[in-house]
Design a protein around this motif. Structure first.
Motif, mmCIF file in Angstrom:
data_model
loop_
_atom_site.group_PDB
_atom_site.id
_atom_site.type_symbol
_atom_site.label_atom_id
_atom_site.label_comp_id
_atom_site.label_asym_id
_atom_site.label_seq_id
_atom_site.Cartn_x
_atom_site.Cartn_y
_atom_site.Cartn_z
ATOM 1 N N ALA A 288 0.688 -1.341 -0.247
ATOM 2 C CA ALA A 288 -0.226 -0.055 -0.036
ATOM 3 C C ALA A 288 0.795 1.185 -0.001
ATOM 4 C CB ALA A 288 -1.048 -0.045 1.075
ATOM 5 N N ALA A 289 1.874 1.408 0.795
ATOM 6 C CA ALA A 289 2.855 2.338 0.882
ATOM 7 C C ALA A 289 3.515 2.629 -0.599
ATOM 8 C CB ALA A 289 3.908 2.365 1.900
ATOM 9 N N GLU A 290 3.885 1.674 -1.108
ATOM 10 C CA GLU A 290 4.639 1.730 -2.418
ATOM 11 C C GLU A 290 3.453 2.214 -3.350
ATOM 12 O OE1 GLU A 290 6.407 -1.912 -3.022
ATOM 13 O OE2 GLU A 290 8.304 -1.503 -1.945
ATOM 14 N N THR A 291 2.403 1.749 -3.383
ATOM 15 C CA THR A 291 1.213 2.303 -4.287
ATOM 16 C C THR A 291 0.775 3.710 -4.130
ATOM 17 O OG1 THR A 291 0.435 -0.049 -4.375
ATOM 18 C CG2 THR A 291 -1.080 1.779 -5.024
ATOM 19 N N LEU A 292 0.844 3.878 -2.680
ATOM 20 C CA LEU A 292 0.694 5.708 -2.359
ATOM 21 C C LEU A 292 1.830 6.354 -2.900
ATOM 22 C CD1 LEU A 292 -0.814 7.575 -0.981
ATOM 23 C CD2 LEU A 292 0.538 7.155 0.966
ATOM 24 N N GLN A 293 3.027 6.070 -2.960
ATOM 25 C CA GLN A 293 4.417 6.683 -3.653
ATOM 26 C C GLN A 293 3.954 6.918 -5.053
ATOM 27 O OE1 GLN A 293 7.861 4.821 -3.166
ATOM 28 N NE2 GLN A 293 8.975 5.887 -4.624
ATOM 29 N N ARG A 294 3.655 5.682 -5.696
ATOM 30 C CA ARG A 294 3.437 5.861 -7.224
ATOM 31 C C ARG A 294 2.460 6.701 -7.586
ATOM 32 N NH1 ARG A 294 4.407 0.154 -6.912
ATOM 33 N NH2 ARG A 294 2.053 -0.105 -7.163
ATOM 34 N N GLU A 295 1.313 6.647 -7.025
ATOM 35 C CA GLU A 295 -0.014 7.581 -7.274
ATOM 36 C C GLU A 295 0.581 8.973 -6.776
ATOM 37 O OE1 GLU A 295 -2.338 6.388 -8.742
ATOM 38 O OE2 GLU A 295 -2.273 4.121 -8.560
ATOM 39 N N ALA A 296 0.996 9.110 -5.807
ATOM 40 C CA ALA A 296 1.623 10.573 -5.415
ATOM 41 C C ALA A 296 2.232 11.174 -6.780
ATOM 42 C CB ALA A 296 2.136 10.859 -4.159
ATOM 43 N N GLU A 297 3.560 10.315 -7.051
ATOM 44 C CA GLU A 297 4.333 10.823 -8.155
ATOM 45 C C GLU A 297 3.456 11.211 -9.366
ATOM 46 O OE1 GLU A 297 7.076 7.625 -7.925
ATOM 47 O OE2 GLU A 297 8.388 8.438 -6.492
ATOM 48 N N ALA A 298 2.698 10.264 -9.830
ATOM 49 C CA ALA A 298 2.005 10.513 -10.930
ATOM 50 C C ALA A 298 0.928 11.950 -10.888
ATOM 51 C CB ALA A 298 1.099 9.545 -11.244
ATOM 52 N N LEU A 299 0.715 12.294 -9.730
ATOM 53 C CA LEU A 299 -0.360 13.182 -9.713
ATOM 54 C C LEU A 299 0.431 14.403 -9.070
ATOM 55 C CD1 LEU A 299 -3.173 11.390 -7.901
ATOM 56 C CD2 LEU A 299 -3.081 12.113 -10.243
ATOM 57 N N LYS A 300 1.547 14.558 -8.992
ATOM 58 C CA LYS A 300 2.310 15.613 -8.301
ATOM 59 C C LYS A 300 2.202 16.947 -8.871
ATOM 60 C CE LYS A 300 6.817 14.549 -10.222
ATOM 61 N NZ LYS A 300 8.247 14.064 -9.940
ATOM 62 N N GLU A 301 1.875 17.104 -10.304
ATOM 63 C CA GLU A 301 1.566 18.280 -10.836
ATOM 64 C C GLU A 301 0.075 18.782 -10.855
ATOM 65 O OE1 GLU A 301 3.969 20.056 -11.935
ATOM 66 O OE2 GLU A 301 5.523 18.428 -11.423
ATOM 67 N N LEU B 13 -4.045 15.710 -5.892
ATOM 68 C CA LEU B 13 -3.108 15.212 -4.697
ATOM 69 C C LEU B 13 -3.997 15.427 -3.477
ATOM 70 C CD1 LEU B 13 0.443 16.687 -5.491
ATOM 71 C CD2 LEU B 13 -0.171 14.142 -5.106
ATOM 72 N N ALA B 14 -4.933 16.344 -3.470
ATOM 73 C CA ALA B 14 -5.441 16.443 -1.902
ATOM 74 C C ALA B 14 -6.446 15.410 -1.776
ATOM 75 C CB ALA B 14 -6.297 18.067 -2.261
ATOM 76 N N ALA B 15 -7.137 15.221 -2.914
ATOM 77 C CA ALA B 15 -8.240 13.872 -3.071
ATOM 78 C C ALA B 15 -7.554 12.666 -2.693
ATOM 79 C CB ALA B 15 -9.158 13.856 -4.434
ATOM 80 N N LEU B 16 -6.262 12.566 -3.335
ATOM 81 C CA LEU B 16 -5.780 11.219 -3.052
ATOM 82 C C LEU B 16 -5.385 11.362 -1.581
ATOM 83 C CD1 LEU B 16 -3.894 8.748 -3.407
ATOM 84 C CD2 LEU B 16 -2.013 10.188 -4.227
ATOM 85 N N TYR B 17 -4.861 12.250 -0.986
ATOM 86 C CA TYR B 17 -4.530 12.129 0.525
ATOM 87 C C TYR B 17 -5.738 12.063 1.399
ATOM 88 C CZ TYR B 17 -3.760 14.202 5.091
ATOM 89 O OH TYR B 17 -3.875 14.272 6.386
ATOM 90 N N LEU C 56 2.821 14.664 -0.956
ATOM 91 C CA LEU C 56 1.514 14.821 -0.389
ATOM 92 C C LEU C 56 1.414 16.266 0.429
ATOM 93 C CD1 LEU C 56 0.199 11.425 0.460
ATOM 94 C CD2 LEU C 56 -0.651 13.019 -1.618
ATOM 95 N N GLY C 57 2.350 16.513 0.887
ATOM 96 C CA GLY C 57 2.703 17.808 1.711
ATOM 97 C C GLY C 57 2.752 17.493 3.210
ATOM 98 N N SER C 58 2.650 18.851 3.821
ATOM 99 C CA SER C 58 2.918 18.779 5.585
ATOM 100 C C SER C 58 1.945 18.121 6.087
ATOM 101 C CB SER C 58 3.210 20.363 5.689
ATOM 102 O OG SER C 58 2.065 21.020 5.697
ATOM 103 N N GLU C 59 0.709 18.342 5.507
ATOM 104 C CA GLU C 59 -0.514 17.630 6.581
ATOM 105 C C GLU C 59 -0.417 16.421 6.459
ATOM 106 O OE1 GLU C 59 -5.343 17.896 6.705
ATOM 107 O OE2 GLU C 59 -4.281 19.206 5.313
#
Length: 761
Positions: free
Chosen positions: A103-116, A121-125, A165-168
């Motif tokens: 799950a952590a690695e999936t979260l990383q991949r999804e965050a990298e794909a949406l970083k722009e 990103l907010a919805a992912l978090y 994903l950011g500070s929060e």
């Protein structure tokens, strides 16, 4: 444009929701209602438990309750919600031993794909909050049960994901991990994994959040176990930036040397080509500095919170707290004053200024406190040799560097985002005490500069200039002779331009020479401000959002240079230093437009942000015995300018004392009253043997004279008469030259001058 203060707008607070006891996947259209809150006992096992944590069969993305004042939840088809669903499915479908890592690695991949995409990103978090909690719980269980399987991989993925994903998100994960970790000094592979990440320059934000939360929970044993993680993480972030900065400093110094040595014999187009070629050959080194600046900016808030002005390390023992604070202080003293010369760093600082202007906290509070509370001796102990060389060797130097960085960052930001000028100014006003003034006075001065830029009545212009001069004279810390004062001059000048033109794109549509000249004259704008404004123009034009407006920046650049050159302080000023340490770190080819504009305020050229005053630096060659180390780079530089390999090789030849050929040839062209490129073009027609003789027997015979701080070429001497009286039929060799006029005559007698060019009688 109005620059009056406005009440800051605040977003309504986000209403955090507690996790439902039964976690179910939401329906595509209608989300399920929230279930009652559950206690921590329902979700967190005792540290002594041996059985795996029992979780709900399904783990759905966080659902929102529909209320009258909140929007409906995003459908699963939106990018962020769909990504959160995939994170959920990864956790749900993996085996109990692997689901945290997967799950952590999936979260990383999804965050990298949406970083722009910030909204995605907010919805992912939001959709992954409960999954993150369960990952943290699983890691805590592994520590309690001495089960180290996949801890390294899981923490690596979480650290990378939360950085995006950011500070929060980082704070939430830190809280969850702190709650899940047992209060014990042996954290098994948890601290080892974080330490490995720290050595790679990763995970500092996450480690800071964990230690801070452990301290709040009173888990001092666990917190102290992570001390080395924090010190290593800070040290790595600092050293990686410093290494990249040192390389760029070296390159910029080399570029400055080459431009100063050969800029006088090249046309502006040739000089630009040479600089472009140099930048291209060293592109990776310049890009590395930007990458490291971005990396350090990402952990800047954590480093600030771990400093002696922050509170993140307050839960550690006194010895450990002091060790962490000293490392953080060292990082801020050595890195922060240089961040304003990078695009990533200046943007992070400008955004922090805007936040302060809205009344929100930022890392600048800790930096400001550090600049005011450190002692002179502490700064000297913390500063590296490179930092001292850059001019930040003591407390005053550090304070000047902090203020300079604030103004540089603010200048670029308002140039790119003129509508945010007041917000940035409001942020700067929170630093009024450091700047030796008060918020009201800064606002008044900014308003007067803006009014001056728009004024047309001569009497009103004079009144405003007198008022600004009087106000500026009271700002001792921002005196024009200081680094901070010059950066302040650049900021207020650009602020005035924005007030008059409204936008960078309009700079080429308005005649701003008089307005900018009035501002720079009132503020005694000097070369330091000039460099900053060039850096602003170059960086602004390189930003993609301004790509269609680059002509406005270029066209306006000439107006800015013309206006600043009208300032009396500029006309009488000397080169204040900074070439190789300022705009060249981020400047591009666009800055050499200044050389083509012929609006340089002192005799010289601008190349990639380096202001080169003709004659400046001649003294350096008198004690650079190893300057022959520049022969290879000089040859490459001249080839990049378009010179033939044979001419580039000969012109790059230095004397035994390390003196280049360029300055003397430039002086000869001046004495002959011809463009230097005309002389160089003729040299291309000479044979290799002729070129070698020209350099060895002619140019290298003319040596500098005068005191160390006033080195110059002798313009004439006894050699002139000897060469004039030489009879080619006498059988005697042509006398050697030892002055510029003598060298010109020597070249004429040898037939090395362009056709029709003669030495004035």
């Amino acid at each position: 444009m109005s620059l009056r203060s406005e009440s800051p707008r605040r977003s309504p607070p986000i209403q955090k929701q507690v996790a439902p006891k039964e976690l179910r996947r939401p329906e595509p259209v209608k989300p399920p209602p929230l279930t009652p809150a559950i206690s921590r006992a329902d979700t967190f096992q005792s540290a002594r438990a041996k059985a795996p944590v029992e979780l709900s069969p399904t783990l759905a993305p966080r659902a929102y309750a529909a209320t009258s004042d909140t929007a409906a939840p995003a459908a699963a088809s939106t990018p962020g919600a769909a990504a959160a669903e995939r994170v959920h499915e990864a956790y749900e479908n993996a085996s109990p031993d692997e689901r945290a890592r997967v799950a952590a690695e999936t979260l990383q991949r999804e965050a990298e794909a949406l970083k722009e995409d910030p909204e995605a990103l907010a919805a992912l978090y939001e959709g992954s909050r409960e999954t993150i909690d369960h990952i943290a719980t699983d890691l805590g269980r592994r520590v309690s049960e001495n089960d180290d399987g996949q801890t390294q991989e899981t923490l690596t993925a979480l650290a990378k994901a939360t950085d995006i994903l950011g500070s929060e998100a980082t704070q939430q994960l830190g809280e969850s991990l702190a709650k899940a970790l047992p209060e014990q000094s042996d954290l098994n592979q948890f601290d080892d994994a974080l330490h490995d990440l720290a050595e790679q320059g990763l995970g500092l934000n996450l480690s800071t959040a964990v230690v801070s939360e452990l301290g709040k929970l009173g888990k001092s044993q666990a917190a102290n176990e992570l001390t080395d993680v924090l010190t290593q993480g800070i040290s790595t972030a600092r050293s990686q930036f410093e290494e990249a900065q040192a390389k760029v400093d070296e390159l910029n110094q080399e570029l400055g040397y080459l431009v100063q040595s050969y800029g006088g014999v090249l046309s502006p187009e040739q000089l630009q080509a040479a600089v472009d070629d140099f930048k291209e050959r060293h592109q990776e080194d310049y890009a590395a500095l930007e990458r490291e600046a971005a990396e350090f900016s990402q952990v800047l808030s954590s480093v600030s919170q771990l400093s002696s002005e922050g509170s993140a390390a307050s839960g550690l023992s006194e010895e450990n707290r002091k060790a962490v604070e000293e490392e953080a202080n060292k990082a801020l003293v050595n890195v922060f004053p240089r961040l304003g010369d990078t695009q990533a760093g200046s943007e992070a600082i400008a955004q922090a200024l805007e936040a302060q202007g809205r009344g929100e906290p930022s890392f600048l509070e800790q930096v400001n406190g550090l600049a005011q509370n450190l002692t002179d001796e502490q700064v000297k102990d913390l500063a590296s040799d490179e930092t001292e060389a850059a001019g930040f060797a003591d407390l005053v130097g550090f304070q000047q560097g902090v203020a300079e960085t604030l103004f540089k960052s603010a200048t670029l930001h308002i140039a790119v985002h003129p509508e945010r000028s007041q917000a940035v100014l409001d942020g700067l006003k929170t630093h009024a005490a450091l700047l030796g003034t008060d918020p009201t006075r800064l606002q008044t001065l900014a308003d007067d500069v803006t009014a001056l830029a728009s004024a047309t009545d001569p009497a009103e212009i004079q009144r405003l200039q007198d008022k600004i001069r009087t106000q500026s004279e009271e700002l001792e810390f921002l005196d024009p002779s200081t680094r901070a004062g010059q950066a302040f001059g650049a900021f207020t000048t650009v602020l005035g331009v924005i007030g008059a033109a409204g936008d960078l794109a309009n700079w080429n549509e308005l005649d701003l020479k008089d307005q900018i000249g009035a501002i720079s004259g009132a503020l005694e704008t000097g070369i330091g401000a000039y460099e900053t404004i060039l850096g602003v123009a170059g960086r602004a034009a390189s930003i993609s959002s301004l790509a269609g407006r680059a002509s406005g920046v270029l066209g306006g650049l000439g107006a800015v240079l013309d206006g600043i050159s009208a300032a009396e302080a500029f006309q009488n000023g000397d080169y204040v230093g900074g070439a190789g340490y300022t705009a060249t770190a981020v400047g591009g080819a666009i800055l050499t437009a200044a050389a083509l504009s012929n609006a340089v305020p002192v005799a010289g050229q601008i190349a990639a942000g380096v202001l080169v005053a003709v004659g400046f630096g001649l003294q350096q060659w008198s004690h650079v015995q190893e300057a022959n180390k520049h022969e290879g780079p000089a040859e490459d530089f001249l080839k990049g300018a378009g010179l033939s390999p044979k001419l580039a090789e000969e012109l790059s030849n230095h004397t035994g004392d390390g003196f280049p050929a360029g300055p003397a040839l430039a002086e000869v062209a001046k004495a002959l009253n011809i463009p230097p490129e005309q002389l160089v073009a003729h040299l291309e027609t000479l044979s290799e043997d002729q070129l070698n003789r020209l350099i060895e027997e002619g140019v290298h015979q003319v040596e500098l004279e005068g005191d160390e701080d006033d080195r110059h070429f002798p313009q004439a001497g006894d050699d002139v008469d000897r060469i004039r009286e030489w009879d080619p039929n006498s059988g005697q060799p042509l006398p050697e030259p030892d002055s510029i006029e003598g060298l010109a005559l020597w070249l004429e007698r040898q037939g090395y001058l362009p056709a029709g060019v003669q030495v004035p009688a």
